[in-house]
Design a protein around this motif. Structure first.
Motif, short mmCIF file in Angstrom:
data_model
loop_
_atom_site.label_atom_id
_atom_site.label_comp_id
_atom_site.label_asym_id
_atom_site.label_seq_id
_atom_site.Cartn_x
_atom_site.Cartn_y
_atom_site.Cartn_z
N GLN A 25 0.82 -1.21 0.00
CA GLN A 25 0.00 0.00 0.00
C GLN A 25 0.86 1.25 0.00
OE1 GLN A 25 -3.35 0.16 -0.38
NE2 GLN A 25 -2.93 2.35 -0.61
N LYS A 61 2.16 1.84 -3.56
CA LYS A 61 1.06 2.26 -4.42
C LYS A 61 0.77 3.75 -4.22
CE LYS A 61 -1.42 -2.14 -4.97
NZ LYS A 61 -2.67 -2.88 -4.66
N SER A 62 0.80 4.18 -2.96
CA SER A 62 0.56 5.59 -2.66
C SER A 62 1.66 6.48 -3.24
CB SER A 62 0.49 5.80 -1.13
OG SER A 62 -0.59 5.08 -0.59
N GLU A 100 3.57 5.82 -5.87
CA GLU A 100 3.42 5.85 -7.33
C GLU A 100 2.29 6.80 -7.74
OE1 GLU A 100 5.16 4.65 -9.66
OE2 GLU A 100 6.49 3.23 -8.66
N LYS A 101 1.21 6.78 -6.96
CA LYS A 101 0.08 7.67 -7.26
C LYS A 101 0.49 9.13 -7.13
CE LYS A 101 -4.70 8.58 -5.88
NZ LYS A 101 -5.80 8.19 -4.95
N ASP A 102 1.24 9.46 -6.07
CA ASP A 102 1.69 10.84 -5.88
C ASP A 102 2.66 11.26 -6.98
OD1 ASP A 102 0.15 11.13 -3.64
OD2 ASP A 102 1.77 10.81 -2.21
N SER A 139 2.76 10.18 -10.00
CA SER A 139 2.01 10.35 -11.26
C SER A 139 1.20 11.64 -11.26
CB SER A 139 1.07 9.16 -11.46
OG SER A 139 1.79 7.96 -11.60
N SER A 140 0.58 11.97 -10.13
CA SER A 140 -0.32 13.12 -10.10
C SER A 140 0.38 14.43 -9.75
CB SER A 140 -1.45 12.86 -9.10
OG SER A 140 -0.94 12.70 -7.78
N LYS A 141 1.42 14.37 -8.90
CA LYS A 141 2.06 15.59 -8.42
C LYS A 141 3.49 15.77 -8.91
CE LYS A 141 -0.54 15.10 -4.09
NZ LYS A 141 -0.43 14.93 -2.62
N ALA A 149 6.91 12.74 -4.43
CA ALA A 149 6.30 11.97 -3.34
C ALA A 149 7.23 12.03 -2.14
CB ALA A 149 6.07 10.52 -3.77
#
Length: 277
Positions: free
Chosen positions: A160, A163-164, A166-168, A170-172, A175
């Motif tokens: 988890q 995953k968090s 990678e999400k940050d 990609s979006s920001k 991280a």
């Protein structure tokens, strides 16, 4: 982590030349008492941890320099350290002929032994100390015996985490691994109160600066406030860890010492990932 973060080292190209002269380690500790307090203020409040180290890399044009490391004051009387912030110099810390790790947990700081039943547990010991090898062997024995429970829980928490991240990214475009790692460790084993009393001199909680510095960074929180909670946890582990205590006895360890280390090992999942010790 960041996809665009600037390098920590000076931007001027470095030419590698063999047989360079030995350079004096740059940096200083400032005036007694005043210097460590000023550096502590920079570390926690004026700059923050990352900028504290980065700014000095740029100032001294070196990833090895002298500085004061919190908490200092009445908790860790000698805050003077040589900071190693590059992959080439860092491995010297693992050379037991050059570095002693006795009565230390992280940096210059060690929590009160009252939080571990009066015993210096494995993470506070130098490899030269008599109990170190036995306790280390006992910890690996227990880790191996509990692998079917520990590894799946670890995998779930840290899957988890990444995953968090990678999400940050990609979006920001960036991280913060430190904060996410801390949260994953606490999710893996939630022991907030005990962790607070162990590492409060190294934390910031968002309190007014002067209040927080006096409360957390100048004096230890009284271990007596959580003594009863810890004793209940110790009693539970002592009653339910027969096979670990039998192995400890076989290795020549006292059952009480082994049990305090056993409790500490469970909690070290948090502290270990928090400080990478």
């Amino acid at each position: 982590s960041s996809v665009s973060e600037k390098s920590l080292v000076p931007s001027t190209p470095v030419t590698v030349t063999p047989n360079l002269p030995i350079r004096k380690i740059p940096g200083d500790y400032g005036l007694p008492f005043i210097g460590p307090i000023k550096d502590r203020q920079d570390y926690f409040y004026n700059q923050g941890r990352d900028e504290y180290f980065k700014s000095r890399i740029q100032k001294y044009r070196s990833t090895v320099y002298r500085a004061n490391l919190p908490p200092g004051s009445f908790i860790a009387p000698n805050p003077n350290v040589v900071v190693l912030l590059d992959a080439k110099s860092f491995p010297v810390l693992f050379d037991v002929t050059k570095v002693e790790k006795k009565d230390l947990f992280t940096g210059t700081y060690m929590p009160s032994l009252e939080l571990t039943g009066g015993y210096g547990v494995l993470s506070y010991l130098d490899p030269s100390e008599p109990s170190h090898a036995k306790l280390k062997q006992l910890m690996f024995f227990h880790l191996k015996s509990s692998r079917d429970r520990v590894i799946p829980a670890f995998n779930a928490s840290y899957t988890q985490l990444f995953k968090s991240l990678e999400k940050d990214l990609s979006s920001k475009g960036k991280a913060n691994f430190g904060e996410a790692n801390d949260q994953a460790a606490f999710n893996f084993l939630l022991i907030s109160k005990w962790v607070l009393f162990n590492i409060s001199p190294l934390l910031t909680l968002g309190l007014p600066k002067l209040v927080e510095d006096l409360l957390l960074h100048s004096f230890r929180l009284p271990p007596s406030l959580i003594k009863a909670d810890y004793q209940r946890l110790y009693d539970f582990f002592y009653d339910s860890s027969g096979f670990v205590l039998e192995e400890a006895e076989r290795l020549g360890l006292l059952g009480e010492e082994a049990c305090h280390n056993h409790v500490r090992r469970k909690k070290a999942y948090v502290l270990g990932f928090f400080f990478s010790f």
